[in-house]
Design a protein around this motif. Structure first.
Motif, PDB file in Angstrom:
ATOM      1  N   ALA A 119       0.831  -1.212   0.000  1.00 37.06           N
ATOM      2  CA  ALA A 119       0.000   0.000   0.000  1.00 37.06           C
ATOM      3  C   ALA A 119       0.859   1.252   0.000  1.00 37.06           C
ATOM      4  O   ALA A 119       0.584   2.223  -0.727  1.00 37.06           O
ATOM      5  N   LEU A 120       1.941   1.255   0.787  1.00 35.17           N
ATOM      6  CA  LEU A 120       2.838   2.418   0.825  1.00 35.17           C
ATOM      7  C   LEU A 120       3.510   2.635  -0.524  1.00 35.17           C
ATOM      8  O   LEU A 120       3.654   3.781  -0.993  1.00 35.17           O
ATOM      9  N   ALA A 121       3.913   1.547  -1.181  1.00 37.54           N
ATOM     10  CA  ALA A 121       4.557   1.669  -2.491  1.00 37.54           C
ATOM     11  C   ALA A 121       3.585   2.240  -3.518  1.00 37.54           C
ATOM     12  O   ALA A 121       3.974   3.086  -4.349  1.00 37.54           O
ATOM     13  N   PRO A 157      13.099  13.539  -6.376  1.00 41.65           N
ATOM     14  CA  PRO A 157      11.838  13.862  -5.707  1.00 41.65           C
ATOM     15  C   PRO A 157      11.831  13.426  -4.238  1.00 41.65           C
ATOM     16  O   PRO A 157      12.543  12.502  -3.821  1.00 41.65           O
ATOM     17  N   VAL A 158      11.006  14.099  -3.452  1.00 40.17           N
ATOM     18  CA  VAL A 158      10.887  13.783  -2.027  1.00 40.17           C
ATOM     19  C   VAL A 158      10.409  12.344  -1.812  1.00 40.17           C
ATOM     20  O   VAL A 158      10.845  11.649  -0.887  1.00 40.17           O
ATOM     21  N   VAL A 159       9.523  11.885  -2.690  1.00 46.77           N
ATOM     22  CA  VAL A 159       9.018  10.512  -2.559  1.00 46.77           C
ATOM     23  C   VAL A 159      10.163   9.509  -2.685  1.00 46.77           C
ATOM     24  O   VAL A 159      10.199   8.490  -1.980  1.00 46.77           O
ATOM     25  N   PHE A 160      11.135   9.803  -3.561  1.00 48.49           N
ATOM     26  CA  PHE A 160      12.285   8.913  -3.705  1.00 48.49           C
ATOM     27  C   PHE A 160      13.105   8.884  -2.417  1.00 48.49           C
ATOM     28  O   PHE A 160      13.640   7.836  -2.028  1.00 48.49           O
ATOM     29  N   HIS A 161      13.226  10.053  -1.746  1.00 48.01           N
ATOM     30  CA  HIS A 161      13.935  10.105  -0.470  1.00 48.01           C
ATOM     31  C   HIS A 161      13.258   9.192   0.548  1.00 48.01           C
ATOM     32  O   HIS A 161      13.925   8.441   1.273  1.00 48.01           O
ATOM     33  N   ALA A 165       7.538  -2.144  -2.046  1.00 47.22           N
ATOM     34  CA  ALA A 165       6.626  -3.272  -1.844  1.00 47.22           C
ATOM     35  C   ALA A 165       7.351  -4.563  -1.489  1.00 47.22           C
ATOM     36  O   ALA A 165       6.793  -5.428  -0.800  1.00 47.22           O
ATOM     37  N   VAL A 166       8.594  -4.724  -1.957  1.00 45.06           N
ATOM     38  CA  VAL A 166       9.352  -5.964  -1.690  1.00 45.06           C
ATOM     39  C   VAL A 166      10.506  -5.712  -0.734  1.00 45.06           C
ATOM     40  O   VAL A 166      11.441  -6.516  -0.653  1.00 45.06           O
ATOM     41  N   ALA A 167      10.460  -4.596  -0.017  1.00 46.49           N
ATOM     42  CA  ALA A 167      11.564  -4.268   0.893  1.00 46.49           C
ATOM     43  C   ALA A 167      11.705  -5.301   2.007  1.00 46.49           C
ATOM     44  O   ALA A 167      12.809  -5.492   2.529  1.00 46.49           O
ATOM     45  N   ARG A 168      10.631  -5.967   2.359  1.00 41.98           N
ATOM     46  CA  ARG A 168      10.708  -6.976   3.420  1.00 41.98           C
ATOM     47  C   ARG A 168      11.249  -8.298   2.905  1.00 41.98           C
ATOM     48  O   ARG A 168      11.944  -9.009   3.640  1.00 41.98           O
TER      49      ARG A 168
END
Length: 438
Positions: A50-52, A120-124, A86-89
């Motif tokens: 959801a966050l991604a 972009p801030v989202v990338f940060h 989404a796959v960071a875990r």
């Protein structure tokens, strides 16, 4: 007064053994429970997905505000900088790498001078999430690489003050997460220790249950010996003394009493043999099949495992009764185990013979001989501890059924085991005398 026909019919609720029919409401409730359980089990992954999606929904339309690129490339860059969250875990290092590349690609595409960031801030935010995942779960080498590259990446932000500040911020962010990593690792070790403790407790519980079963078998054997064997002994004594205690006993009745005494004596010997096997088997509980019909499969299994073994089975093998078969098989197993342990690579010769059925003067017997030669040159021999109970156990088994046993070293450095066991009467479909070589 109302008759039975006038009484209202009661609903059939079923007895205790009948399951109630599942209604639609029950099925729906079960499905909801399973769905809730599945969502709880994957709550972390669903949150990251959801966050991604939120990051991607923000990054794509706002990318044109601060950066300039071909229209077809913008969704690709936005997806690379946001969706790996989404796959960071599941794959933290790979997710961090993709986001870091998207940030580096965006640096030369910046077109807004007032914008104080290189991407972009989202990338940060995505980079921070993926870096945190790497620090928490990845190997130390990957953690050091991800932290170092992230700090260097911050140097590409415009302006010395901004870039230095972000470099310090990345270092502090990573330093704060390192104690968290230690706490997570400690929790995992604690969970692993608890699991090992649970498995050890279960194993100890099983061993305790086996010991209790062995004790119960010994108690049962003792009770059977005290009750059944004593009563059968009394039958033998009464049958033998009846012709001398009673008057007018004809020769036919005398012969009948003798037959009863002989039958009772044979049954008493069989009971004593079974009790001896029950006691010795209680020491090493096993679910493997044992008996005379398992002797040849045991020999074949030993040959398949690499033992240099030959054997000769002569006589009516099916003449061996259950009690003698169990004892012979156990003696064979222990002898083969000792041969492979103390004389690896040596030749093992097994001979099992059953006395012919027409020898009436001597009680029929089964003789098992296991001769093993010395260990093959160059093989590793297990050191002798001197505390084993294998020979003692074999001797106890054989003598419990009225047989004779010997275990002696051979002149060539090998070892020889011999067990001779009397056979009981056994009904057979037909006489089969054969010799089988292996």
């Amino acid at each position: 007064m109302r008759s039975d026909e006038d009484s209202p019919a009661e609903p059939d609720t079923g007895g205790p053994g009948h399951a109630r029919p599942r209604t639609g409401e029950t099925v729906s409730r079960d499905r909801r429970a399973r769905l809730v359980g599945t969502l709880r089990a994957h709550a972390g992954d669903l949150s990251l997905v959801a966050l991604a999606l939120i990051f991607f929904a923000v990054a794509w339309p706002t990318y044109f505000v601060t950066h300039e690129a071909w229209t077809v490339l913008v969704p690709i860059i936005a997806a690379s900088g946001a969706l790996p969250v989404a796959v960071a875990r599941r794959a933290p290092f790979a997710a961090w790498g993709v986001v870091a590349v998207a940030c580096a690609v965006s640096v030369p595409l910046r077109t807004e001078p007032a914008f104080a960031l290189g991407w972009p801030v989202v990338f940060h935010l995505a980079l921070a999430v993926c870096l945190a995942a790497v620090i928490l779960v990845e190997r130390p080498v990957r953690v050091a690489l991800a932290v170092g590259v992230t700090i260097l990446l911050m140097a590409f932000n415009p302006g010395a003050e901004v870039s230095v500040g972000w470099m310090i911020g990345a270092a502090v962010f990573s330093s704060v997460l390192l104690p968290v990593r230690w706490l997570v690792a400690s929790r995992r070790q604690l969970e692993s220790s608890n699991q090992r403790l649970a498995r050890e407790s279960e194993r100890t519980s099983r061993q305790s249950e086996l010991r209790l079963l062995a004790e119960e078998r010994n108690h049962l054997a003792r009770d059977l010996h005290d009750v059944v064997a004593h009563q059968m002994s009394m039958i033998v004594v009464q049958s033998q003394s009846a012709p001398y205690r009673l008057q007018g006993v004809t020769p036919a009745i005398h012969a009948e009493f003798d037959s009863i005494a002989e039958t009772a004596r044979t049954a008493l010997d069989e009971v004593r043999g079974l009790l001896g096997v029950l006691r010795t088997d209680a020491e090493k509980p096993s679910v493997e099949p044992v008996g005379a019909d398992q002797i040849e499969p045991t020999l074949l299994a030993a040959r398949r495992s690499g033992v240099d073994i030959t054997w000769q089975l002569t006589g009516e093998i099916d003449r061996i009764d259950e009690t003698a078969g169990v004892v012979l098989h156990r003696v064979l197993q222990e002898s083969l185990a000792n041969a492979t342990r103390h004389a690896p690579g040596g030749l093992v010769v097994v001979a099992l013979s059953v006395a012919p059925a027409d020898e009436e003067a001597i009680p029929p017997t089964a003789t098992l001989e296991v001769d093993n030669g010395p260990a093959a040159p160059g093989t590793l021999v297990a050191p002798g501890t001197g505390g084993g109970t294998g020979i003692t156990g074999m001797s106890a088994r054989v003598r419990a059924v009225g047989g004779s046993f010997s275990a002696l070293p051979a002149s060539d450095g090998g070892f020889s085991v011999t067990a001779e066991i009397p056979l009981r009467a056994r009904a057979r479909a037909g006489k089969r005398t054969s010799t089988r070589l292996g």
